[in-house]
Design a protein around this motif. Sequence first.
Motif, PDB file in Angstrom:
ATOM      1  N   ALA A   1       2.385   1.673  -3.469  1.00  0.00           N
ATOM      2  CA  ALA A   1       1.378   2.156  -4.413  1.00  0.00           C
ATOM      3  C   ALA A   1       1.093   3.633  -4.187  1.00  0.00           C
ATOM      4  O   ALA A   1       0.921   4.404  -5.151  1.00  0.00           O
ATOM      5  CB  ALA A   1       0.096   1.335  -4.262  1.00  0.00           C
TER       6      ALA A   1
ATOM      7  N   GLU B   1       0.821  -1.204   0.000  1.00  0.00           N
ATOM      8  CA  GLU B   1       0.000   0.000   0.000  1.00  0.00           C
ATOM      9  C   GLU B   1       0.862   1.263   0.000  1.00  0.00           C
ATOM     10  O   GLU B   1       0.569   2.236  -0.696  1.00  0.00           O
ATOM     11  CB  GLU B   1      -0.932   0.005   1.210  1.00  0.00           C
TER      12      GLU B   1
ATOM     13  N   ASP C   1      -9.836  -2.464  -4.194  1.00  0.00           N
ATOM     14  CA  ASP C   1     -10.079  -3.667  -3.412  1.00  0.00           C
ATOM     15  C   ASP C   1     -11.563  -3.762  -3.077  1.00  0.00           C
ATOM     16  O   ASP C   1     -12.389  -3.051  -3.660  1.00  0.00           O
ATOM     17  CB  ASP C   1      -9.212  -3.704  -2.152  1.00  0.00           C
TER      18      ASP C   1
ATOM     19  N   LEU D   1      -5.187   1.543  -6.039  1.00  0.00           N
ATOM     20  CA  LEU D   1      -5.525   0.160  -5.739  1.00  0.00           C
ATOM     21  C   LEU D   1      -7.037   0.024  -5.557  1.00  0.00           C
ATOM     22  O   LEU D   1      -7.654   0.788  -4.807  1.00  0.00           O
ATOM     23  CB  LEU D   1      -4.810  -0.306  -4.468  1.00  0.00           C
TER      24      LEU D   1
ATOM     25  N   PHE E   1      -6.329  -5.282  -5.881  1.00  0.00           N
ATOM     26  CA  PHE E   1      -5.489  -5.642  -4.740  1.00  0.00           C
ATOM     27  C   PHE E   1      -6.266  -6.521  -3.779  1.00  0.00           C
ATOM     28  O   PHE E   1      -7.401  -6.208  -3.406  1.00  0.00           O
ATOM     29  CB  PHE E   1      -5.024  -4.363  -4.038  1.00  0.00           C
TER      30      PHE E   1
END
Length: 477
Positions: free
Chosen positions: A241, A238, A250, A248, A289
Motif C-alpha cells: 500500500a 502495508e 484502520d 489504509l 484495513f
Amino acid sequence: MKNLSMDNQYIKVGSSPEVIELQPNSDKQDIFYPFTLSKSSTWGEQGSEISVEKLRQYIEPWLAALFQSEHLNLLIGSGLSTSIQMAATDSPPKGMGWVDDLTVCQQEINEYATKAANGAGRSNGNIEDQIRAINELIKGLEILTVLETPVPEAPPEPHPPYRNLKAELNALKSELSRCLGEFSKSISNGEYLIKSADPTRKEETFNYLVSFLMSFASRTATRDRLHIFTTNYDRLIEVGAELSGLRLVDRFVGSIAPVFRSSRLEVDYHYNPPGIRGEPRYLEGVARFTKLHGSLDWHEKDGAIRRFGLPFGARSVEPFLEAEGHSSSSYEQLMIYPNSVKDRETAEYPYVELFRDLAAAVSRPNSTLVTYGYSFGDEHINRVIEDMLTVPSTHLVIIAFNDPLQRVVDFIDKSGRKAQITLLLGDHLGDLKTLVDNYLPKPAIDKASIKMAELLKQRGFTPSEGLDKEGLTGGLM
C-alpha cells in the motif's frame, strides 16, 4: 469435487453451476494452449485445447463486474506471503515446527496441540498450536492457584502436594514468552529475506504486489471503500500500500505510538476541489484495513493496544519492545494471536472488535468477498462467510494456489450456495504473477478506456472487428 489433482486447474465463473477441470496439455511445446478439458463440458469436448486467452475471456470480465459490487472485501491469507517470498527469493517460508524443549508439561501441551491440529485437518501440530495450548493451560492453572492466598474468613483447602502448581504457572508464563519470541522471529525472518533479496527481483515482485492490490482498490470514490482483511502477521500489505500510494484506514489513531480505538466512526479521506467551497469529495486510492489475528508491530501497554515503529525486515522485535518500556524478552506483550480451531478465543479484546468489523463488512446486500491464499482453516472466519452467503445478493470469489487438505472443496460443498461462489483453483490460476498479467481487472480507474469503448460501440464496432484487430481495444469490451 473430491480427490483434486495438484496438477490440474479448477474454474467456476459466471452463472454456470459446473466446475471446469483443466489438465496440462500433453504437448509440452504448445505454450499457447497449455491446458485441455479433462471431460466434456459447456466449454467443449473432452481433450479440447484451452488457451490462456480463452481463460481470460471467461475470467477477467466476470471479475471486473464483481469488483464493481456496491461493497467489495478482500480476505488475504498466508498464500500471499508465500507467493511474495517465493517470487523474491525462490524459497518458501520456513514451516513453524515444534518448540521441543519446554520445561514444564511438555507431553501434555504437545498432545493437546496435536489433537487441535488433527481437528483442523492437519496431521501435525506446530508452534501456533503449542502457543494456544500454553494459553489454555495458563488459564487453568490460574484458576487452580487462585486460592493459594489465604482468605481469613475461609481458609482454603491446600492443593495436592504432589505438584507445585504456582511454580508451574510461573514457568509456563516464561515458556509462553519464549514461544512467542520464536514465533515472532519466524515472521520477521520472512520479512528480512524479502527485503534482502536481489534488488531487481525484489522490485519486480513488489510491482506485482502493487498491481494486485490496486486491481481491487481501483474503485471510484462514489462506491464503498475496499475493505482488506488479513490473517497474516507480517506487513507485506502495508508495504504494498505504501509503494502504491494507497491510504489504509484502520482503527489506530496517532503518529508516534498509534493506539487502537474501539469506536467505529467511519473515518475517511476527503478533499476540496479548486474553486469549490463546502463540497468536499471522496479521495480515490483509499481502503480500509483489518488484521484479524494481530500484527508483528502491535503490543499491549498499560491496558491499551499500540503500534510501534518496527521497520520492515527487522531481524528482531526485542530492541523495539525494550524501547517501548517492556523488559527484555517480554514477547508476551506482542499482539500476535495464533489461528484457532474454535472461535472462543476471538471473544478477547481487541480481536472481538476486529471480527465484528469482518462480519459487518461482508454480511451486507450487494457485496463481494474475494479470498486469496486463505485455506479455510479458521472456523470463526468460515462461519462469517457462511452467514454472508445466506444473503442472496452476496458473492464469494475463492482464489487459491492449491487445496491439499480439501478445505476449500469441503467448504463449497457444505455451503450449498454454489451459485454464489466463483472458484479459481490451481498453480496457474492462483499464481500471483499469472493473475496480475492475465486475469485481474486493470489496476486503475481508466475512464478514458471506458469512454473509448462507448464511442466504438456507438460507431458500430464489435470486439472482433476493426480497431480491435489492430490491438487498440484489447481488453476493453
